[in-house]
Motif scaffolding. Structure first.
Motif, mmCIF file in Angstrom:
data_model
loop_
_atom_site.group_PDB
_atom_site.id
_atom_site.type_symbol
_atom_site.label_atom_id
_atom_site.label_comp_id
_atom_site.label_asym_id
_atom_site.label_seq_id
_atom_site.Cartn_x
_atom_site.Cartn_y
_atom_site.Cartn_z
ATOM 1 N N ALA A 166 0.856 -1.190 0.000
ATOM 2 C CA ALA A 166 0.000 0.000 0.000
ATOM 3 C C ALA A 166 0.888 1.234 0.000
ATOM 4 O O ALA A 166 1.982 1.225 0.561
ATOM 5 N N ILE A 167 0.418 2.278 -0.645
ATOM 6 C CA ILE A 167 1.043 3.593 -0.554
ATOM 7 C C ILE A 167 0.086 4.484 0.222
ATOM 8 O O ILE A 167 -1.048 4.701 -0.205
ATOM 9 N N LEU A 168 0.554 4.980 1.347
ATOM 10 C CA LEU A 168 -0.292 5.805 2.210
ATOM 11 C C LEU A 168 0.032 7.272 1.945
ATOM 12 O O LEU A 168 0.776 7.914 2.684
ATOM 13 N N HIS A 169 -0.531 7.775 0.849
ATOM 14 C CA HIS A 169 -0.377 9.190 0.529
ATOM 15 C C HIS A 169 -1.161 10.041 1.521
ATOM 16 O O HIS A 169 -2.160 9.602 2.088
ATOM 17 N N GLY A 303 9.079 -13.003 -3.086
ATOM 18 C CA GLY A 303 9.520 -13.630 -1.841
ATOM 19 C C GLY A 303 9.205 -12.754 -0.646
ATOM 20 O O GLY A 303 9.185 -11.515 -0.745
ATOM 21 N N LYS A 304 8.971 -13.390 0.480
ATOM 22 C CA LYS A 304 8.580 -12.676 1.691
ATOM 23 C C LYS A 304 9.626 -11.654 2.114
ATOM 24 O O LYS A 304 9.304 -10.592 2.658
ATOM 25 N N GLU A 305 10.892 -11.948 1.872
ATOM 26 C CA GLU A 305 11.971 -11.054 2.296
ATOM 27 C C GLU A 305 11.960 -9.729 1.522
ATOM 28 O O GLU A 305 12.589 -8.748 1.945
ATOM 29 N N ASN A 306 11.243 -9.688 0.407
ATOM 30 C CA ASN A 306 11.187 -8.468 -0.403
ATOM 31 C C ASN A 306 9.849 -7.738 -0.298
ATOM 32 O O ASN A 306 9.572 -6.841 -1.092
ATOM 33 N N LEU A 307 9.053 -8.151 0.673
ATOM 34 C CA LEU A 307 7.810 -7.439 0.977
ATOM 35 C C LEU A 307 8.117 -6.316 1.950
ATOM 36 O O LEU A 307 8.567 -6.551 3.066
ATOM 37 N N GLU A 308 7.903 -5.086 1.532
ATOM 38 C CA GLU A 308 8.124 -3.919 2.376
ATOM 39 C C GLU A 308 6.851 -3.581 3.157
ATOM 40 O O GLU A 308 5.748 -3.953 2.752
ATOM 41 N N PRO A 309 6.986 -2.852 4.266
ATOM 42 C CA PRO A 309 5.783 -2.345 4.937
ATOM 43 C C PRO A 309 5.078 -1.331 4.037
ATOM 44 O O PRO A 309 5.615 -0.909 3.003
ATOM 45 N N ALA A 310 3.881 -0.943 4.431
ATOM 46 C CA ALA A 310 3.166 0.092 3.682
ATOM 47 C C ALA A 310 4.064 1.324 3.532
ATOM 48 O O ALA A 310 4.761 1.723 4.465
ATOM 49 N N CYS A 311 4.069 1.903 2.355
ATOM 50 C CA CYS A 311 4.926 3.043 2.033
ATOM 51 C C CYS A 311 4.206 4.345 2.370
ATOM 52 O O CYS A 311 3.161 4.651 1.784
ATOM 53 N N LYS A 325 -14.902 8.169 -2.017
ATOM 54 C CA LYS A 325 -16.279 8.287 -2.495
ATOM 55 C C LYS A 325 -17.045 6.961 -2.442
ATOM 56 O O LYS A 325 -18.262 6.944 -2.625
ATOM 57 N N ASN A 326 -16.327 5.865 -2.188
ATOM 58 C CA ASN A 326 -16.958 4.540 -2.136
ATOM 59 C C ASN A 326 -16.454 3.804 -0.901
ATOM 60 O O ASN A 326 -15.571 2.945 -0.996
ATOM 61 N N PRO A 327 -17.014 4.127 0.278
ATOM 62 C CA PRO A 327 -16.479 3.596 1.543
ATOM 63 C C PRO A 327 -16.437 2.072 1.626
ATOM 64 O O PRO A 327 -15.610 1.519 2.334
ATOM 65 N N GLY A 328 -17.270 1.360 0.882
ATOM 66 C CA GLY A 328 -17.278 -0.094 0.954
ATOM 67 C C GLY A 328 -16.306 -0.768 0.008
ATOM 68 O O GLY A 328 -16.183 -1.998 -0.012
ATOM 69 N N LEU A 329 -15.565 0.010 -0.760
ATOM 70 C CA LEU A 329 -14.672 -0.551 -1.769
ATOM 71 C C LEU A 329 -13.385 -1.077 -1.134
ATOM 72 O O LEU A 329 -12.717 -0.380 -0.365
ATOM 73 N N THR A 330 -13.011 -2.295 -1.494
ATOM 74 C CA THR A 330 -11.743 -2.877 -1.079
ATOM 75 C C THR A 330 -10.693 -2.479 -2.110
ATOM 76 O O THR A 330 -10.786 -2.866 -3.274
ATOM 77 N N ALA A 331 -9.709 -1.678 -1.691
ATOM 78 C CA ALA A 331 -8.766 -1.140 -2.673
ATOM 79 C C ALA A 331 -7.414 -0.852 -2.040
ATOM 80 O O ALA A 331 -7.322 -0.552 -0.840
ATOM 81 N N THR A 332 -6.380 -0.936 -2.863
ATOM 82 C CA THR A 332 -5.039 -0.545 -2.434
ATOM 83 C C THR A 332 -4.200 -0.208 -3.659
ATOM 84 O O THR A 332 -4.505 -0.645 -4.775
ATOM 85 N N MET A 333 -3.152 0.575 -3.433
ATOM 86 C CA MET A 333 -2.194 0.916 -4.480
ATOM 87 C C MET A 333 -0.823 0.384 -4.081
ATOM 88 O O MET A 333 -0.298 0.730 -3.021
ATOM 89 N N ILE A 334 -0.257 -0.468 -4.915
ATOM 90 C CA ILE A 334 1.043 -1.078 -4.641
ATOM 91 C C ILE A 334 2.162 -0.087 -4.940
ATOM 92 O O ILE A 334 2.127 0.634 -5.937
#
Length: 375
Positions: A166-169, A303-311, A325-334
Motif C-alpha cells: 500500500a502507498i499511504l499518501h 519472496g517474503k523477504e522483499n515485501l516492504e511495509p506500507a509506504c 467516495k466509495n467507503p465499501g470498496l476494497t482497494a489498495t495501491m502497490i
C-alpha cells in the motif's frame, strides 16, 4: 497458462511498449494517442472497450460468470514541465510505466477464465486530480468490489526488487486567490491600498495557524505575483497556498482554518480577496483486506523477504478518490521499488525498467487471487 512464463516471454515487447508510451507523453485531458495505442492492443486481445464523450479515459473488460467486478486502474497522462529549457509534456511520474504494466496484466489474463468480471480502468488527468472523479461519474466503478493500482516509488522509499502492499499518501490541496486593493502612484501611497502588503500580512497569518490534530500538516505560500513597475502600487496580487495533511480529517480542519484566515486578512487590510480550493486530493484510506491480497501477490512473485511495509508518502494521488467516495470498496495501491532517481516529477526521472516485469507479475497474481475470493 503459466502467467510468469508468459510475462517473461513478453519482456522485449513490454520494454518496447513502455518506450512507445514514454514518447507519446500527452498532457491531462489530451491523452488521445496514448488511449488509441492501448485500445488497439486490448481490442486485438478480445476485450470489450467502453469509451466516453469529452475525454479519452476508457475501460477494457472481460465478462466472468458473475457480474461483480475486480479491477485495476492505470493513469495515462504526463506532466507539462521544462526539460532542458523546453516546456513540453514529459512522463516523469511513471504513468507510462503504469499503463504498460496494466496493459500486459490484461494481455496475460485475456485467455484465462474468470469467475468475476475483470475490468481495466485507463484513467485520464491524474495530474489534475480530476480523472478519478470523471471515471466514477462515467460509471467505471459500477459493480467493482476490488480495485488495485500501482505506482513507481523513489529509491529512498522502496528499493529495487521490493514492493509495498500500500502507498499511504497524504491529502493535498491548493488555494488560489486574488487580492484586490487600490492602485496608486508610489509617491502617494496614502491614496491606494497595496495588495502586496495584504499578501505579506496573509503570509504571516497562515504561519500562525494551529490545529487540534495529532497528525502532520503544513500550509505555505508557493506563488505570489503582483506589480509591474517600481513606482506604482498595483491593483491586484495573485497567490497560491499549498496545503498538506496526513489524514482527510486534518485536511478538512486545515481548509476551514485557512479560509477563515483569508477572510480575516481581507477584513483587517480592507481589501477584497477572492479565492477557491483547487487540485484537492484525498489521503489514502488503509484497507486491510486489500493489503493482505497485495502482500500475498508480492510474496508470491518476489519472496517474503522483499515485501516492504506500507509506504508512507508525502505526495498525493487521485486514486484515493475511489475509496473516499466509495467507503465499501476494497482497494489498495502497490508501491513498486524500481531504483527511481532523482525523484518523481523531476524532469530527468529514470528507473530500472526491469521492474516492469515484476510489477506486471504482481498485478496478475493479485487479480487471480482476488477472483478466487468471495466479494
Amino acid at each position: 497458462m503459466d502467467l510468469t512464463k508468459f510475462i517473461d516471454g513478453q519482456k522485449q515487447l513490454i520494454l518496447d511498449t513502455y518506450q512507445d508510451l514514454h514518447k507519446l507523453a500527452e498532457p491531462s485531458w489530451e491523452e488521445e494517442k496514448t488511449a488509441n495505442y492501448l485500445k488497439e492492443k486490448l481490442l486485438h486481445a478480445g476485450f470489450n472497450i467502453q469509451t466516453y464523450e469529452g475525454h479519452f479515459g476508457f475501460i477494457a473488460e472481460m465478462k466472468g460468470i458473475k457480474k461483480d467486478v475486480i479491477a485495476i486502474r492505470a493513469d495515462m497522462d504526463a506532466l507539462v514541465q521544462e526539460v532542458d529549457g523546453v516546456v513540453k509534456p514529459n512522463h516523469s511520474c511513471g504513468h507510462d510505466a503504469h499503463s504498460t504494466m496494466v496493459l500486459f496484466t490484461a494481455l496475460a489474463l485475456s485467455k484465462k477464465k474468470f469467475t468475476h468480471t475483470i475490468r481495466f480502468i485507463f484513467q485520464p488527468a491524474e495530474e489534475k486530480a480530476a480523472g478519478a472523479l470523471k471515471m466514477m461519474e462515467e460509471g467505471a466503478l459500477q459493480d467493482v468490489k476490488f480495485l488495485a493500482g500501482i505506482h513507481l516509488r523513489p529509491a529512498m522509499e522502496v528499493s529495487f526488487g521490493k514492493a509495498a502492499p500500500a502507498i499511504l499518501h497524504g491529502s493535498t490541496a491548493s488555494i488560489k486567490g486574488v487580492i484586490k486593493g487600490v492602485p496608486a502612484h508610489a509617491a502617494r501611497p496614502e491614496e491606494g491600498n497595496n495588495p502586496l502588503e495584504a499578501a505579506a500580512f496573509l503570509i504571516q497569518a497562515i504561519r500562525q495557524i494551529r490545529l487540534n490534530a495529532s497528525d502532520h500538516f503544513s500550509i505555505k505560500i508557493t506563488e505570489l505575483n503582483g506589480g509591474e513597475a517600481s513606482n506604482s502600487i498595483p491593483g491586484t496580487a495573485r497567490f497560491t497556498l499549498d496545503l498538506r495533511a496526513k489524514s482527510n480529517e486534518t485536511m478538512e480542519k486545515l481548509l476551514k482554518n485557512a479560509e477563515h484566515t483569508i477572510r480575516k486578512v481581507a477584513e483587517l487590510t480592507e481589501t477584497m480577496i477572492e479565492f477557491n480550493t483547487d487540485e484537492y486530493s484525498p489521503a489514502a484510506i488503509r484497507n486491510l483486506r486489500a493489503i493482505e491480497l497485495a502482500e500475498y501477490a508480492v510474496e508470491a512473485v518476489l519472496g517474503k523477504e522483499n515485501l516492504e511495509p506500507a509506504c508512507v508518502s508525502p505526495g498525493a494521488e487521485d486514486f484515493h478518490f475511489y475509496t473516499l467516495k466509495n467507503p465499501g470498496l476494497t482497494a489498495t495501491m502497490i508501491g513498486l521499488g524500481c531504483d527511481l532517481t532523482p525523484g518523481l516529477h523531476h524532469p530527468n526521472m529514470k528507473f530500472n525498467q526491469d521492474a516492469l516485469m515484476y510489477g506486471t507479475k504482481i498485478l496478475s497474481k493479485m487479480l487471480v487471487e482476488a477472483d478466487g475470493q468471495q466479494w
